[in-house]
Design a protein around this motif. Structure first.
Motif, PDB file in Angstrom:
ATOM      1  N   THR A   1       0.812  -1.206  -0.004  1.00 38.82           N
ATOM      2  CA  THR A   1      -0.312   0.041  -0.022  1.00 38.82           C
ATOM      3  C   THR A   1       0.815   1.240  -0.026  1.00 38.82           C
ATOM      4  OG1 THR A   1      -1.707  -1.082   1.125  1.00 38.82           O
ATOM      5  CG2 THR A   1      -1.756   1.375   1.317  1.00 38.82           C
ATOM      6  N   TRP A   2       1.875   1.234   1.052  1.00 35.99           N
ATOM      7  CA  TRP A   2       2.630   2.591   0.920  1.00 35.99           C
ATOM      8  C   TRP A   2       4.115   2.690   0.526  1.00 35.99           C
ATOM      9  CZ3 TRP A   2       0.648   1.080   6.405  1.00 35.99           C
ATOM     10  CH2 TRP A   2      -0.664   1.602   6.507  1.00 35.99           C
ATOM     11  N   LEU A   3       4.615   1.477   0.212  1.00 33.78           N
ATOM     12  CA  LEU A   3       5.859   1.402  -0.093  1.00 33.78           C
ATOM     13  C   LEU A   3       6.203   2.128  -1.622  1.00 33.78           C
ATOM     14  CD1 LEU A   3       7.927  -1.618   1.495  1.00 33.78           C
ATOM     15  CD2 LEU A   3       8.331   0.871   1.958  1.00 33.78           C
ATOM     16  N   PRO A   4       5.477   1.874  -2.769  1.00 27.52           N
ATOM     17  CA  PRO A   4       5.884   2.322  -3.765  1.00 27.52           C
ATOM     18  C   PRO A   4       6.200   3.840  -4.087  1.00 27.52           C
ATOM     19  CG  PRO A   4       4.165   0.569  -4.087  1.00 27.52           C
ATOM     20  CD  PRO A   4       4.251   0.715  -2.526  1.00 27.52           C
ATOM     21  N   ASP A   5       5.280   4.656  -3.257  1.00 24.77           N
ATOM     22  CA  ASP A   5       5.394   5.940  -3.248  1.00 24.77           C
ATOM     23  C   ASP A   5       6.777   6.546  -2.401  1.00 24.77           C
ATOM     24  OD1 ASP A   5       3.380   6.675  -4.884  1.00 24.77           O
ATOM     25  OD2 ASP A   5       2.062   7.170  -3.467  1.00 24.77           O
ATOM     26  N   MET A   6       6.879   5.705  -1.280  1.00 21.31           N
ATOM     27  CA  MET A   6       7.998   5.999  -0.592  1.00 21.31           C
ATOM     28  C   MET A   6       9.273   5.683  -1.100  1.00 21.31           C
ATOM     29  SD  MET A   6       6.289   4.578   2.948  1.00 21.31           S
ATOM     30  CE  MET A   6       7.693   4.440   4.188  1.00 21.31           C
ATOM     31  N   LEU A   7       9.371   4.529  -1.780  1.00 25.19           N
ATOM     32  CA  LEU A   7      10.693   4.303  -2.416  1.00 25.19           C
ATOM     33  C   LEU A   7      10.790   4.593  -3.718  1.00 25.19           C
ATOM     34  CD1 LEU A   7      10.960   0.495  -0.890  1.00 25.19           C
ATOM     35  CD2 LEU A   7      11.881   2.840  -0.101  1.00 25.19           C
ATOM     36  N   SER A   8       9.926   5.315  -4.332  1.00 28.60           N
ATOM     37  CA  SER A   8      10.170   5.861  -5.660  1.00 28.60           C
ATOM     38  C   SER A   8      10.459   7.381  -5.564  1.00 28.60           C
ATOM     39  CB  SER A   8       8.513   6.123  -6.410  1.00 28.60           C
ATOM     40  OG  SER A   8       7.530   6.563  -5.763  1.00 28.60           O
ATOM     41  N   GLY A   9      10.436   7.993  -4.501  1.00 25.22           N
ATOM     42  CA  GLY A   9      11.045   9.247  -4.266  1.00 25.22           C
ATOM     43  C   GLY A   9       9.806  10.293  -4.421  1.00 25.22           C
ATOM     44  N   HIS A  10       8.607   9.707  -4.859  1.00 24.36           N
ATOM     45  CA  HIS A  10       7.470  10.681  -4.737  1.00 24.36           C
ATOM     46  C   HIS A  10       7.134  11.381  -3.462  1.00 24.36           C
ATOM     47  CE1 HIS A  10       5.851   8.273  -8.643  1.00 24.36           C
ATOM     48  NE2 HIS A  10       6.969   9.418  -8.989  1.00 24.36           N
ATOM     49  N   LYS A  11       7.301  10.451  -2.402  1.00 23.86           N
ATOM     50  CA  LYS A  11       7.221  10.961  -1.226  1.00 23.86           C
ATOM     51  C   LYS A  11       8.442  10.779  -0.236  1.00 23.86           C
ATOM     52  CE  LYS A  11       2.343   9.778  -0.860  1.00 23.86           C
ATOM     53  NZ  LYS A  11       1.149   9.328   0.161  1.00 23.86           N
ATOM     54  N   VAL A  12       8.776  11.987   0.566  1.00 25.17           N
ATOM     55  CA  VAL A  12       9.921  12.084   1.340  1.00 25.17           C
ATOM     56  C   VAL A  12       9.498  11.727   2.832  1.00 25.17           C
ATOM     57  CG1 VAL A  12      11.697  13.514   1.966  1.00 25.17           C
ATOM     58  CG2 VAL A  12      11.156  13.621  -0.184  1.00 25.17           C
ATOM     59  N   GLY A  13      10.287  11.084   3.275  1.00 25.51           N
ATOM     60  CA  GLY A  13       9.810  10.774   4.954  1.00 25.51           C
ATOM     61  C   GLY A  13      10.704  11.639   5.865  1.00 25.51           C
ATOM     62  N   ALA A  14      10.205  11.379   7.306  1.00 28.53           N
ATOM     63  CA  ALA A  14      10.906  11.890   8.353  1.00 28.53           C
ATOM     64  C   ALA A  14      10.678  10.779   9.835  1.00 28.53           C
ATOM     65  CB  ALA A  14      10.434  13.339   8.809  1.00 28.53           C
ATOM     66  N   TYR A  15      11.788  11.077  10.572  1.00 29.23           N
ATOM     67  CA  TYR A  15      11.738  10.101  11.615  1.00 29.23           C
ATOM     68  C   TYR A  15      11.245  10.892  12.746  1.00 29.23           C
ATOM     69  CZ  TYR A  15      13.828   5.932  13.903  1.00 29.23           C
ATOM     70  OH  TYR A  15      13.768   4.877  14.669  1.00 29.23           O
ATOM     71  N   SER A  16      10.481  10.278  13.568  1.00 31.47           N
ATOM     72  CA  SER A  16       9.746  11.225  14.724  1.00 31.47           C
ATOM     73  C   SER A  16       9.735  10.408  16.086  1.00 31.47           C
ATOM     74  CB  SER A  16       8.444  11.432  14.317  1.00 31.47           C
ATOM     75  OG  SER A  16       7.867  12.612  15.217  1.00 31.47           O
ATOM     76  N   LEU A  17      11.152  10.495  16.571  1.00 30.07           N
ATOM     77  CA  LEU A  17      11.305   9.642  17.785  1.00 30.07           C
ATOM     78  C   LEU A  17      11.496  10.449  19.077  1.00 30.07           C
ATOM     79  CD1 LEU A  17      11.924   7.082  19.451  1.00 30.07           C
ATOM     80  CD2 LEU A  17      14.358   7.363  18.586  1.00 30.07           C
ATOM     81  N   SER A  18      12.536  11.430  19.033  1.00 29.57           N
ATOM     82  CA  SER A  18      12.694  12.305  20.073  1.00 29.57           C
ATOM     83  C   SER A  18      11.610  13.222  20.360  1.00 29.57           C
ATOM     84  CB  SER A  18      14.009  13.272  19.718  1.00 29.57           C
ATOM     85  OG  SER A  18      15.181  12.549  19.459  1.00 29.57           O
ATOM     86  N   GLU A  19      11.566  13.545  21.714  1.00 30.56           N
ATOM     87  CA  GLU A  19      10.668  14.538  22.489  1.00 30.56           C
ATOM     88  C   GLU A  19      11.436  15.764  23.130  1.00 30.56           C
ATOM     89  OE1 GLU A  19       7.794  12.451  24.652  1.00 30.56           O
ATOM     90  OE2 GLU A  19       7.232  11.147  23.105  1.00 30.56           O
ATOM     91  N   PRO A  20      10.779  16.901  23.466  1.00 35.69           N
ATOM     92  CA  PRO A  20      11.434  17.851  24.030  1.00 35.69           C
ATOM     93  C   PRO A  20      12.161  17.382  25.272  1.00 35.69           C
ATOM     94  CG  PRO A  20       9.283  18.754  23.289  1.00 35.69           C
ATOM     95  CD  PRO A  20       9.315  17.208  22.997  1.00 35.69           C
ATOM     96  N   GLN A  21      11.492  16.520  25.862  1.00 36.32           N
ATOM     97  CA  GLN A  21      12.132  15.946  27.050  1.00 36.32           C
ATOM     98  C   GLN A  21      12.506  14.695  27.146  1.00 36.32           C
ATOM     99  OE1 GLN A  21      12.783  18.361  29.733  1.00 36.32           O
ATOM    100  NE2 GLN A  21      11.523  19.764  28.364  1.00 36.32           N
ATOM    101  N   ALA A  22      12.684  14.119  26.031  1.00 36.87           N
ATOM    102  CA  ALA A  22      12.973  12.548  25.798  1.00 36.87           C
ATOM    103  C   ALA A  22      13.763  12.758  24.540  1.00 36.87           C
ATOM    104  CB  ALA A  22      12.066  11.732  26.018  1.00 36.87           C
ATOM    105  N   GLY A  23      15.292  12.995  24.691  1.00 33.08           N
ATOM    106  CA  GLY A  23      16.153  12.640  23.531  1.00 33.08           C
ATOM    107  C   GLY A  23      16.759  11.291  23.639  1.00 33.08           C
ATOM    108  N   SER A  24      17.866  11.244  24.095  1.00 32.29           N
ATOM    109  CA  SER A  24      18.490  10.023  24.349  1.00 32.29           C
ATOM    110  C   SER A  24      18.176   8.859  25.056  1.00 32.29           C
ATOM    111  CB  SER A  24      20.086  10.314  25.068  1.00 32.29           C
ATOM    112  OG  SER A  24      20.816  11.300  24.264  1.00 32.29           O
TER     113      SER A  24
END
Length: 384
Positions: free
Chosen positions: A111-134
């Protein structure tokens, strides 16, 4: 940038040449203006997607390049030597695809990988928080189960491509306790998702870093990647690969600084000689070259272990630590070689120095890398 590379196949050599050509013709001519004006080069990512350079290490069956990490990282280094912000964004995009590729169901992937891996969609990684980095186990952003899915509430911080990316790999708490974290794939137009103003950063000005705010945002159940509570496992498996990406970016930065310092030293004269012919300066340049070559060898060693299916978590931390510390030293020394000119914006080395600093911080600070390495030594007695 001139590096003699040991690559496993003719295809790999062609890919790295392609990356160098794109970097020279597309990135290098516009990097200074975009970094100065802090404007996002959206057209660049479209070109990288069209040439297949955005998703090299991912499986061909889903539209990726199917290349070993050893090759992908050397492509990333070529990009970083011309434009570190773009290379970091490419590394983050590859990182953001990892959860779905590694832990998603076949239905989710189709469902989602074709657009993600074709370069049609660019992604971001959302792990850190204002009070939770490392300390990723301390995440406070909540995903509360409801009919048909989850309601997300909370904030995420330090998001490369924040507000611009088309999708976000989000990690949020689904239950109490350190392991109660789950992973979700979020589209940028999700109702209840908003972004703060871009951070005013020391470097990497052309690609924004922002905070994301989730205000009762609804995600359908099929947006969860992996099982509930599997989030930290997913996050940490992705970070091992991400650290190698940052190591390659750091080496690209260091190589660019070394190249500029050598070129300047061959042109500048004092006391009737080129300054490169003065032993004190030549020794400084030699130490810079040794640091770059050693850092490159370290990240390639870790990448080859990854490609061979061997444990590489400690090696990834070593590569990230060694390469980013080397980048900070080499770029600082490059400013020294250029003297007063190095401290001005007439030359790129001052920008390289500013950009190198962040590589010691993100994807886990270098203090965290030392912690990871130390724990590995304690567990294994020094063996790999």
């Amino acid at each position: 940038m001139s590096v003699d590379r040991l690559l496993p196949t003719a295809e790999a050599r062609e890919l790295v040449r392609l990356a160098a050509d794109v970097a020279d013709k597309v990135l290098d001519p516009i990097v200074d203006e975009h970094e100065k004006s802090e404007t996002y080069p959206g057209e660049v990512f479209g070109i990288l997607g069209e040439t297949g350079l955005l998703t090299l290490p991912h499986p061909e069956e889903w539209g990726g390049g199917g290349q070993p990490y050893e090759v992908y990282l050397q492509v990333l280094e070529e990009l970083a030597a011309r434009w570190a912000a773009v290379a970091v964004a490419v590394s983050v995009h590859v990182l953001s695809c990892h959860p779905l590729i590694t832990f998603g169901t076949d239905e989710q992937k189709s469902t989602w990988l074709p657009d993600m891996l074709s370069g049609h969609k660019v992604g971001a990684y959302s792990l850190s928080e204002p009070q939770a980095g490392s300390d990723a186990a301390a995440l406070a952003c909540k995903a509360t189960a409801t009919d048909g899915g989850y309601r997300i509430n909370g904030a995420k911080a330090w998001i490369t491509h924040g507000g611009i990316a088309d999708f976000y790999s989000l990690f949020a708490r689904t239950s109490a306790g350190g392991q109660g974290i789950s992973c979700f794939l979020v589209e940028k137009d999700t109702k209840g998702l908003s972004f703060g103003s871009p951070e005013q950063k020391m470097g990497l000005h052309a690609v924004p870093t922002t905070t994301a705010h989730y205000d009762d945002a609804f995600l359908p159940a099929e947006r969860r990647i992996g099982t509930e509570g599997q989030g930290l496992q997913i996050a940490f498996s992705a970070l091992d690969s991400g650290r190698l990406g940052i190591a390659a970016v750091a080496v690209g930065l260091a190589q660019a600084a070394l190249d500029e310092a050598v070129a300047y030293a061959q042109e500048r004269t004092t006391f009737g000689r080129k300054i490169i012919d003065h032993q004190g300066l030549a020794f400084l340049l030699a130490d810079m070259a040794a640091a770059v070559d050693s850092a490159r060898a370290t990240y390639l060693d870790a990448a080859r272990r990854r490609d061979a299916g061997l444990p590489y978590s400690r090696n990834a931390s070593v590569a990230k630590l060694v390469a980013t510390d080397a980048a900070m030293k080499v770029t600082t020394d490059a400013v020294q070689v250029l003297g007063g000119y190095g401290y001005t914006r007439d030359y790129r080395v001052e920008r390289y120095m500013r950009e190198a600093k962040i590589t010691q911080i993100f994807e886990g600070t270098n203090q965290i890398q030392r912690l990871v390495i130390g724990r590995s030594l304690s567990a294994t007695g020094g063996t790999k």
